[in-house]
Design a protein around this motif. Structure first.
Motif, PDB file in Angstrom:
ATOM      1  N   LEU A  27       0.825  -1.216   0.000  1.00 56.45           N
ATOM      2  CA  LEU A  27       0.000   0.000   0.000  1.00 56.45           C
ATOM      3  C   LEU A  27       0.853   1.258   0.000  1.00 56.45           C
ATOM      4  O   LEU A  27       0.521   2.235  -0.689  1.00 56.45           O
ATOM      5  N   LEU A  28       1.950   1.249   0.726  1.00 55.05           N
ATOM      6  CA  LEU A  28       2.835   2.414   0.745  1.00 55.05           C
ATOM      7  C   LEU A  28       3.376   2.710  -0.652  1.00 55.05           C
ATOM      8  O   LEU A  28       3.399   3.865  -1.099  1.00 55.05           O
ATOM      9  N   TYR A  29       3.787   1.684  -1.355  1.00 58.79           N
ATOM     10  CA  TYR A  29       4.261   1.794  -2.740  1.00 58.79           C
ATOM     11  C   TYR A  29       3.148   2.332  -3.638  1.00 58.79           C
ATOM     12  O   TYR A  29       3.342   3.281  -4.407  1.00 58.79           O
ATOM     13  N   LEU A  30       1.956   1.758  -3.515  1.00 59.83           N
ATOM     14  CA  LEU A  30       0.835   2.162  -4.356  1.00 59.83           C
ATOM     15  C   LEU A  30       0.399   3.598  -4.050  1.00 59.83           C
ATOM     16  O   LEU A  30       0.125   4.383  -4.967  1.00 59.83           O
ATOM     17  N   ILE A  31       0.360   3.968  -2.789  1.00 61.45           N
ATOM     18  CA  ILE A  31      -0.005   5.329  -2.398  1.00 61.45           C
ATOM     19  C   ILE A  31       0.959   6.334  -3.017  1.00 61.45           C
ATOM     20  O   ILE A  31       0.549   7.375  -3.549  1.00 61.45           O
ATOM     21  N   THR A  32       2.241   6.028  -2.963  1.00 68.46           N
ATOM     22  CA  THR A  32       3.256   6.916  -3.540  1.00 68.46           C
ATOM     23  C   THR A  32       3.020   7.111  -5.029  1.00 68.46           C
ATOM     24  O   THR A  32       3.055   8.238  -5.535  1.00 68.46           O
ATOM     25  N   LEU A  33       2.774   6.016  -5.739  1.00 65.38           N
ATOM     26  CA  LEU A  33       2.588   6.106  -7.190  1.00 65.38           C
ATOM     27  C   LEU A  33       1.274   6.793  -7.561  1.00 65.38           C
ATOM     28  O   LEU A  33       1.213   7.513  -8.563  1.00 65.38           O
ATOM     29  N   LEU A  34       0.235   6.582  -6.770  1.00 64.71           N
ATOM     30  CA  LEU A  34      -1.048   7.230  -7.057  1.00 64.71           C
ATOM     31  C   LEU A  34      -0.986   8.734  -6.810  1.00 64.71           C
ATOM     32  O   LEU A  34      -1.604   9.518  -7.531  1.00 64.71           O
ATOM     33  N   ALA A  35      -0.273   9.155  -5.784  1.00 63.50           N
ATOM     34  CA  ALA A  35      -0.234  10.571  -5.417  1.00 63.50           C
ATOM     35  C   ALA A  35       0.775  11.388  -6.213  1.00 63.50           C
ATOM     36  O   ALA A  35       0.603  12.597  -6.368  1.00 63.50           O
ATOM     37  N   ALA A  36       1.819  10.770  -6.740  1.00 66.20           N
ATOM     38  CA  ALA A  36       2.899  11.510  -7.396  1.00 66.20           C
ATOM     39  C   ALA A  36       2.427  12.409  -8.553  1.00 66.20           C
ATOM     40  O   ALA A  36       2.820  13.581  -8.606  1.00 66.20           O
ATOM     41  N   PRO A  37       1.592  11.938  -9.482  1.00 61.46           N
ATOM     42  CA  PRO A  37       1.170  12.839 -10.562  1.00 61.46           C
ATOM     43  C   PRO A  37       0.357  14.034 -10.053  1.00 61.46           C
ATOM     44  O   PRO A  37       0.514  15.155 -10.538  1.00 61.46           O
ATOM     45  N   TRP A  38      -0.479  13.804  -9.060  1.00 62.31           N
ATOM     46  CA  TRP A  38      -1.269  14.902  -8.485  1.00 62.31           C
ATOM     47  C   TRP A  38      -0.355  15.916  -7.800  1.00 62.31           C
ATOM     48  O   TRP A  38      -0.535  17.122  -7.944  1.00 62.31           O
ATOM     49  N   LEU A  39       0.639  15.425  -7.054  1.00 60.61           N
ATOM     50  CA  LEU A  39       1.586  16.322  -6.396  1.00 60.61           C
ATOM     51  C   LEU A  39       2.356  17.158  -7.408  1.00 60.61           C
ATOM     52  O   LEU A  39       2.572  18.350  -7.201  1.00 60.61           O
ATOM     53  N   LEU A  40       2.760  16.545  -8.506  1.00 62.69           N
ATOM     54  CA  LEU A  40       3.454  17.289  -9.554  1.00 62.69           C
ATOM     55  C   LEU A  40       2.532  18.352 -10.136  1.00 62.69           C
ATOM     56  O   LEU A  40       2.938  19.492 -10.360  1.00 62.69           O
ATOM     57  N   ARG A  41       1.284  17.999 -10.354  1.00 64.69           N
ATOM     58  CA  ARG A  41       0.287  18.937 -10.898  1.00 64.69           C
ATOM     59  C   ARG A  41       0.105  20.132  -9.969  1.00 64.69           C
ATOM     60  O   ARG A  41      -0.056  21.262 -10.415  1.00 64.69           O
ATOM     61  N   GLN A  42       0.128  19.881  -8.662  1.00 63.86           N
ATOM     62  CA  GLN A  42      -0.069  20.944  -7.674  1.00 63.86           C
ATOM     63  C   GLN A  42       1.208  21.751  -7.413  1.00 63.86           C
ATOM     64  O   GLN A  42       1.178  22.706  -6.649  1.00 63.86           O
ATOM     65  N   GLY A  43       2.317  21.336  -8.022  1.00 69.28           N
ATOM     66  CA  GLY A  43       3.582  22.020  -7.770  1.00 69.28           C
ATOM     67  C   GLY A  43       4.164  21.671  -6.413  1.00 69.28           C
ATOM     68  O   GLY A  43       4.952  22.424  -5.855  1.00 69.28           O
ATOM     69  N   GLN A  44       3.789  20.515  -5.878  1.00 65.58           N
ATOM     70  CA  GLN A  44       4.241  20.120  -4.549  1.00 65.58           C
ATOM     71  C   GLN A  44       5.225  18.953  -4.579  1.00 65.58           C
ATOM     72  O   GLN A  44       5.527  18.375  -3.548  1.00 65.58           O
ATOM     73  N   HIS A  45       5.681  18.591  -5.754  1.00 62.81           N
ATOM     74  CA  HIS A  45       6.674  17.525  -5.876  1.00 62.81           C
ATOM     75  C   HIS A  45       8.011  18.064  -5.397  1.00 62.81           C
ATOM     76  O   HIS A  45       8.232  19.274  -5.371  1.00 62.81           O
ATOM     77  N   ILE A  46       8.902  17.191  -5.022  1.00 61.04           N
ATOM     78  CA  ILE A  46      10.224  17.605  -4.538  1.00 61.04           C
ATOM     79  C   ILE A  46      10.917  18.425  -5.619  1.00 61.04           C
ATOM     80  O   ILE A  46      10.953  18.053  -6.792  1.00 61.04           O
ATOM     81  N   ARG A  47      11.477  19.549  -5.195  1.00 62.71           N
ATOM     82  CA  ARG A  47      12.078  20.459  -6.162  1.00 62.71           C
ATOM     83  C   ARG A  47      13.199  21.227  -5.468  1.00 62.71           C
ATOM     84  O   ARG A  47      12.995  21.811  -4.412  1.00 62.71           O
ATOM     85  N   VAL A  48      14.364  21.227  -6.078  1.00 63.25           N
ATOM     86  CA  VAL A  48      15.477  22.021  -5.575  1.00 63.25           C
ATOM     87  C   VAL A  48      15.685  23.139  -6.584  1.00 63.25           C
ATOM     88  O   VAL A  48      16.102  22.902  -7.714  1.00 63.25           O
TER      89      VAL A  48
END
Length: 175
Positions: free
Chosen positions: A58-79
């Motif tokens: 579930l942890l793996y699946l949660i990460t993969l499900l949320a990643a595109p949404w986080l990128l869309r929101q501008g909340q993905h990891i960014r340096v």
């Protein structure tokens, strides 16, 4: 393009909601396991044998499900320290380069993830732990998630190219 982007936004929001629900389910599984290991509520039952295995999946699946949404929101990891130090036009060009590289990485992961998934399916490979499952079940979310990430990178590039010639303002580490 606006309509497509809005529909895609709804898809990603639905996947983020699903990730949230799975996180809640994972929390309940872990709490039930800990409770049953420490309190003899059910005679002969000491914990939930499969809880660790399911929690990992579930942890793996949660990460993969949320990643595109986080990128869309501008909340993905960014340096973005370097982007903030460069002139705006140069930083904007750096954003384009980063998006092209991100797109290439996503496509590569879709390709290799799909090949690994297919090879596992064709070979009939299984994962044997507490639960016995087809291996491809755990592999298939990866190419799907990275396909969604690749699509989002295309939308990001489109927004960048039609917007102000400056670095993005989302998810900045310094102002």
């Amino acid at each position: 393009m606006q309509r497509l982007s809005a529909a895609y936004d709804r898809l990603l929001a639905g996947l983020a909601l699903l990730a949230s629900l799975l996180l809640g389910a994972m929390m309940l599984i872990i709490c039930a396991d800990v409770l049953l290991r420490n309190v003899a509520l059910i005679p002969g039952m000491r914990g939930i044998e499969w809880s660790n295995e399911v929690s990992e999946a579930l942890l793996y699946l949660i990460t993969l499900l949320a990643a595109p949404w986080l990128l869309r929101q501008g909340q993905h990891i960014r340096v973005d320290l370097l982007l903030r130090a460069l002139p705006r036009r140069v930083a904007w060009q750096g954003e384009i380069v980063a998006d092209v590289l991100a797109f290439g990485c996503c496509v590569a992961l879709v390709w290799y993830g799909a090949r690994a998934t297919w090879a596992s399916y064709a070979a009939g490979s299984t994962t044997i732990k507490t639960l016995i499952t087809p291996e491809w079940w755990s592999l298939v979310p990866l190419p799907l998630a990275f396909a969604l990430l690749a699509v989002e990178v295309v939308f990001r590039m489109q927004r960048l190219l039609t917007g102000e010639r400056a670095p993005r303002d989302d998810a900045v580490s310094a102002s």
